[in-house]
Enzyme design. Structure first.
Site, PDB file in Angstrom:
ATOM      1  N   LYS A  47      60.205 -37.055 -27.279  1.00 58.20           N
ATOM      2  CA  LYS A  47      59.423 -37.329 -28.581  1.00 58.20           C
ATOM      3  C   LYS A  47      59.557 -38.767 -28.926  1.00 58.20           C
ATOM      4  O   LYS A  47      58.503 -39.225 -29.184  1.00 58.20           O
ATOM      5  CB  LYS A  47      59.621 -36.431 -29.806  1.00 58.20           C
ATOM      6  CG  LYS A  47      59.388 -35.103 -29.572  1.00 58.20           C
ATOM      7  CD  LYS A  47      57.993 -34.765 -29.306  1.00 58.20           C
ATOM      8  CE  LYS A  47      57.572 -33.114 -29.694  1.00 58.20           C
ATOM      9  NZ  LYS A  47      56.171 -32.905 -29.385  1.00 58.20           N
ATOM     10  N   TYR A  60      68.170 -30.422 -30.572  1.00 52.02           N
ATOM     11  CA  TYR A  60      66.804 -30.601 -30.163  1.00 52.02           C
ATOM     12  C   TYR A  60      66.974 -31.415 -29.010  1.00 52.02           C
ATOM     13  O   TYR A  60      66.225 -31.448 -28.075  1.00 52.02           O
ATOM     14  CB  TYR A  60      66.030 -31.277 -31.417  1.00 52.02           C
ATOM     15  CG  TYR A  60      64.569 -31.639 -31.017  1.00 52.02           C
ATOM     16  CD1 TYR A  60      63.875 -30.343 -31.044  1.00 52.02           C
ATOM     17  CD2 TYR A  60      64.104 -32.732 -30.807  1.00 52.02           C
ATOM     18  CE1 TYR A  60      62.397 -30.580 -31.075  1.00 52.02           C
ATOM     19  CE2 TYR A  60      62.620 -32.900 -30.879  1.00 52.02           C
ATOM     20  CZ  TYR A  60      61.810 -31.777 -30.814  1.00 52.02           C
ATOM     21  OH  TYR A  60      60.458 -31.917 -30.679  1.00 52.02           O
TER      22      TYR A  60
HETATM   23  P1  NAD Z   1      53.123 -23.697 -29.755  1.00 55.63           P
HETATM   24  O1  NAD Z   1      53.971 -22.626 -28.926  1.00 55.63           O
HETATM   25  O2  NAD Z   1      52.172 -22.737 -30.518  1.00 55.63           O
HETATM   26  O3  NAD Z   1      52.233 -24.640 -28.924  1.00 55.63           O
HETATM   27  C1  NAD Z   1      53.000 -25.237 -27.851  1.00 55.63           C
HETATM   28  C2  NAD Z   1      51.852 -25.300 -26.928  1.00 55.63           C
HETATM   29  O4  NAD Z   1      52.283 -25.971 -25.537  1.00 55.63           O
HETATM   30  C3  NAD Z   1      51.227 -23.980 -26.184  1.00 55.63           C
HETATM   31  O5  NAD Z   1      49.814 -23.796 -26.737  1.00 55.63           O
HETATM   32  C4  NAD Z   1      51.550 -24.051 -24.925  1.00 55.63           C
HETATM   33  O6  NAD Z   1      50.684 -23.179 -24.137  1.00 55.63           O
HETATM   34  C5  NAD Z   1      51.409 -25.460 -24.536  1.00 55.63           C
HETATM   35  N1  NAD Z   1      52.248 -25.855 -23.217  1.00 55.63           N
HETATM   36  C6  NAD Z   1      53.651 -25.796 -22.941  1.00 55.63           C
HETATM   37  N2  NAD Z   1      53.635 -26.043 -21.789  1.00 55.63           N
HETATM   38  C7  NAD Z   1      52.286 -26.547 -21.274  1.00 55.63           C
HETATM   39  C8  NAD Z   1      51.886 -27.017 -20.011  1.00 55.63           C
HETATM   40  N3  NAD Z   1      52.595 -27.046 -18.981  1.00 55.63           N
HETATM   41  N4  NAD Z   1      50.455 -27.363 -19.899  1.00 55.63           N
HETATM   42  C9  NAD Z   1      49.609 -26.863 -21.052  1.00 55.63           C
HETATM   43  N5  NAD Z   1      49.988 -26.549 -22.233  1.00 55.63           N
HETATM   44  C10 NAD Z   1      51.288 -26.455 -22.287  1.00 55.63           C
HETATM   45  O7  NAD Z   1      54.163 -24.359 -30.733  1.00 55.63           O
HETATM   46  P2  NAD Z   1      53.689 -25.146 -31.924  1.00 55.63           P
HETATM   47  O8  NAD Z   1      55.025 -25.415 -32.454  1.00 55.63           O
HETATM   48  O9  NAD Z   1      52.401 -25.169 -32.319  1.00 55.63           O
HETATM   49  O10 NAD Z   1      53.958 -26.838 -31.063  1.00 55.63           O
HETATM   50  C11 NAD Z   1      52.933 -27.689 -30.936  1.00 55.63           C
HETATM   51  C12 NAD Z   1      53.237 -29.219 -30.765  1.00 55.63           C
HETATM   52  O11 NAD Z   1      53.866 -29.235 -32.041  1.00 55.63           O
HETATM   53  C13 NAD Z   1      54.325 -29.547 -29.850  1.00 55.63           C
HETATM   54  O12 NAD Z   1      54.074 -30.821 -29.342  1.00 55.63           O
HETATM   55  C14 NAD Z   1      55.694 -29.307 -30.928  1.00 55.63           C
HETATM   56  O13 NAD Z   1      56.861 -30.298 -30.121  1.00 55.63           O
HETATM   57  C15 NAD Z   1      55.162 -29.894 -32.057  1.00 55.63           C
HETATM   58  N6  NAD Z   1      56.105 -29.666 -33.318  1.00 55.63           N
HETATM   59  C16 NAD Z   1      56.404 -28.444 -33.588  1.00 55.63           C
HETATM   60  C17 NAD Z   1      57.077 -28.325 -34.680  1.00 55.63           C
HETATM   61  C18 NAD Z   1      57.317 -26.876 -34.944  1.00 55.63           C
HETATM   62  O14 NAD Z   1      58.468 -26.703 -35.822  1.00 55.63           O
HETATM   63  N7  NAD Z   1      57.007 -25.678 -34.561  1.00 55.63           N
HETATM   64  C19 NAD Z   1      57.638 -29.528 -35.400  1.00 55.63           C
HETATM   65  C20 NAD Z   1      56.842 -30.592 -35.149  1.00 55.63           C
HETATM   66  C21 NAD Z   1      56.244 -30.880 -33.954  1.00 55.63           C
HETATM   67  O1  0WE Z   2      59.181 -29.516 -30.759  1.00 50.74           O
HETATM   68  C1  0WE Z   2      59.772 -28.224 -30.983  1.00 50.74           C
HETATM   69  C2  0WE Z   2      59.807 -27.307 -30.246  1.00 50.74           C
HETATM   70  C3  0WE Z   2      59.410 -27.297 -28.786  1.00 50.74           C
HETATM   71  C4  0WE Z   2      59.844 -26.495 -27.751  1.00 50.74           C
HETATM   72  C5  0WE Z   2      60.219 -25.080 -27.957  1.00 50.74           C
HETATM   73  C6  0WE Z   2      60.584 -24.412 -26.859  1.00 50.74           C
HETATM   74  C7  0WE Z   2      61.310 -22.988 -27.076  1.00 50.74           C
HETATM   75  C8  0WE Z   2      61.034 -22.221 -25.804  1.00 50.74           C
HETATM   76  C9  0WE Z   2      60.003 -26.940 -26.367  1.00 50.74           C
HETATM   77  N1  0WE Z   2      60.338 -26.212 -25.560  1.00 50.74           N
HETATM   78  C10 0WE Z   2      60.603 -25.103 -25.489  1.00 50.74           C
HETATM   79  N2  0WE Z   2      61.221 -24.105 -24.590  1.00 50.74           N
HETATM   80  C11 0WE Z   2      61.191 -22.967 -24.772  1.00 50.74           C
HETATM   81  O2  0WE Z   2      61.826 -22.331 -23.580  1.00 50.74           O
HETATM   82  N3  0WE Z   2      59.868 -28.349 -32.470  1.00 50.74           N
HETATM   83  C12 0WE Z   2      59.615 -29.509 -33.377  1.00 50.74           C
HETATM   84  C13 0WE Z   2      60.323 -27.375 -33.005  1.00 50.74           C
HETATM   85  C14 0WE Z   2      62.090 -27.252 -32.964  1.00 50.74           C
HETATM   86  O3  0WE Z   2      62.537 -26.867 -31.860  1.00 50.74           O
HETATM   87  C15 0WE Z   2      64.134 -27.021 -32.040  1.00 50.74           C
HETATM   88  C16 0WE Z   2      64.038 -27.821 -33.300  1.00 50.74           C
HETATM   89  C17 0WE Z   2      62.876 -27.776 -33.867  1.00 50.74           C
HETATM   90  C18 0WE Z   2      62.346 -28.213 -35.241  1.00 50.74           C
HETATM   91  C19 0WE Z   2      65.066 -26.875 -31.114  1.00 50.74           C
HETATM   92  C20 0WE Z   2      66.470 -27.277 -31.615  1.00 50.74           C
HETATM   93  C21 0WE Z   2      66.485 -27.849 -32.939  1.00 50.74           C
HETATM   94  C22 0WE Z   2      65.415 -28.141 -33.844  1.00 50.74           C
END
Ligand code: NAD
Ligand code: 0WE
Length: 262
Positions: free
Chosen positions: A165, A158
């Site tokens: 974060k 991560y």
């Molecule tokens: P997602 O890909 O559906 O959403 C990520 C969003 O970020 C997308 O809509 C993308 O367009 C937007 N984004 C990225 N760069 C941007 C920029 N420069 N300007 C505007 N928008 C931008 O994925 P998600 O998992 O729904 O992620 C949403 C949030 O949840 C993130 O903050 C992520 O860190 C957090 N999160 C995700 C998980 C997981 O496991 N998926 C767990 C905990 C927290």
């Molecule tokens: O916040 C996240 C992921 C956010 C994210 C994902 C990507 C994938 C594609 C940010 N930047 C990028 N850039 C890319 O090019 N999570 C909480 C999901 C997540 O991501 C991980 C996790 C978990 C959980 C990455 C490594 C280990 C665990």
């Protein structure tokens, strides 16, 4: 029928990319609870997707482009919002990005540019959009952002996202302190892993979902509907004295001191 808990409220939603997005789960729950919503989309590439999803709440659901790494696009987004509504009550920030290579090797190898981008898009953007939203919240409001456990404990790979974060969660506390007297609350939801577009770019993500399933008190992964319900709670007056917090919606994974062996 009882009065929906967010009836009469207007919300801004940042971060819908597709139907698996956490932002979409929370937007649906906010809409179900009676809120009217305005969406951003990151760029032309995903405009059609977001347009189609937004239209499920009615053909006149509002959306406007906004790349949060640009002050000019944030300004133009809020000009759009102001042209459509005089006040806003809710804001969801569900946006994160780090260059893919920064989420692969060791944290020590993070480049200056990857560190800068991750912090700009994933942490500073909350401050930037909150500052623009505050003048539209004269009666108070609720701001919600999305975090992850890697902010406080080391989660392999991560890396710089964990550091970003941590900055996001600290920003939540400082914003909450600034805005509390204006009845604006700021909180983070720390979600367990969800199979979204952002997650699918991560190698070994399926293994991680299995690991959480096995090691969480609930024995399963969190759903979008459960994140939506937590989002409604934080948005509502039921959370009137909750601000500056990180609320774990992770099936209890983060309370465990030891993982299941093997
Ligand atoms: P997602 O890909 O559906 O959403 C990520 C969003 O970020 C997308 O809509 C993308 O367009 C937007 N984004 C990225 N760069 C941007 C920029 N420069 N300007 C505007 N928008 C931008 O994925 P998600 O998992 O729904 O992620 C949403 C949030 O949840 C993130 O903050 C992520 O860190 C957090 N999160 C995700 C998980 C997981 O496991 N998926 C767990 C905990 C927290
Ligand atoms: O916040 C996240 C992921 C956010 C994210 C994902 C990507 C994938 C594609 C940010 N930047 C990028 N850039 C890319 O090019 N999570 C909480 C999901 C997540 O991501 C991980 C996790 C978990 C959980 C990455 C490594 C280990 C665990």
């Amino acid at each position: 029928m009882s009065y929906p808990i967010l009836a009469g409220k207007t919300g801004i939603v940042f971060g819908v990319a597709n139907r698996r997005s956490i932002a979409w789960g929370i937007a649906q729950a906010w809409a179900e609870a009676g809120a009217k919503l305005i969406f951003n989309y990151q760029g032309e590439r995903i405009k059609d997707n977001v347009e189609e999803l937004a239209a499920t709440f009615g053909p006149d659901t509002m959306l406007h482009p906004c790349d949060v790494s640009s002050d000019a696009e944030i300004d133009s987004f809020f000009d759009f919002v102001q042209s459509k509504t005089s006040t806003v009550d809710l804001l969801l920030h569900s946006v994160a990005f780090a260059p893919k290579e920064a989420l692969e090797g060791r944290f020590i190898d993070t480049s200056r540019e990857a560190f800068r981008m991750a912090h700009d898009i994933s942490a500073y953007s909350l401050v930037g959009v909150t500052r623009k939203a505050v003048p539209l919240m004269p009666h108070g409001g609720s701001i919600v952002t999305m975090s992850y456990y890697g902010a406080e404990k080391v989660v392999p790979h991560y890396n710089v996202m964990g550091v970003a974060k941590a900055a996001l969660e600290a920003s939540v506390r400082y914003l909450a302190a600034d805005l509390g007297r204006q009845k604006i609350r700021v909180n983070a939801i720390s979600a367990g892993p969800v199979n979204t577009l952002a997650a699918r770019g991560i190698s070994g993500f399926t293994k991680m979902l299995n690991h959480y399933e096995k090691n969480s008190p609930t024995g399963r992964n969190v759903t979008l509907a459960e994140l939506g319900a937590a989002g409604v709670f934080l948005a509502s007056d039921a959370a009137a004295s909750i601000t500056g917090q990180t609320l774990y919606v992770d099936g209890g994974y983060s309370i465990m001191g030891m993982n299941h062996p093997e």
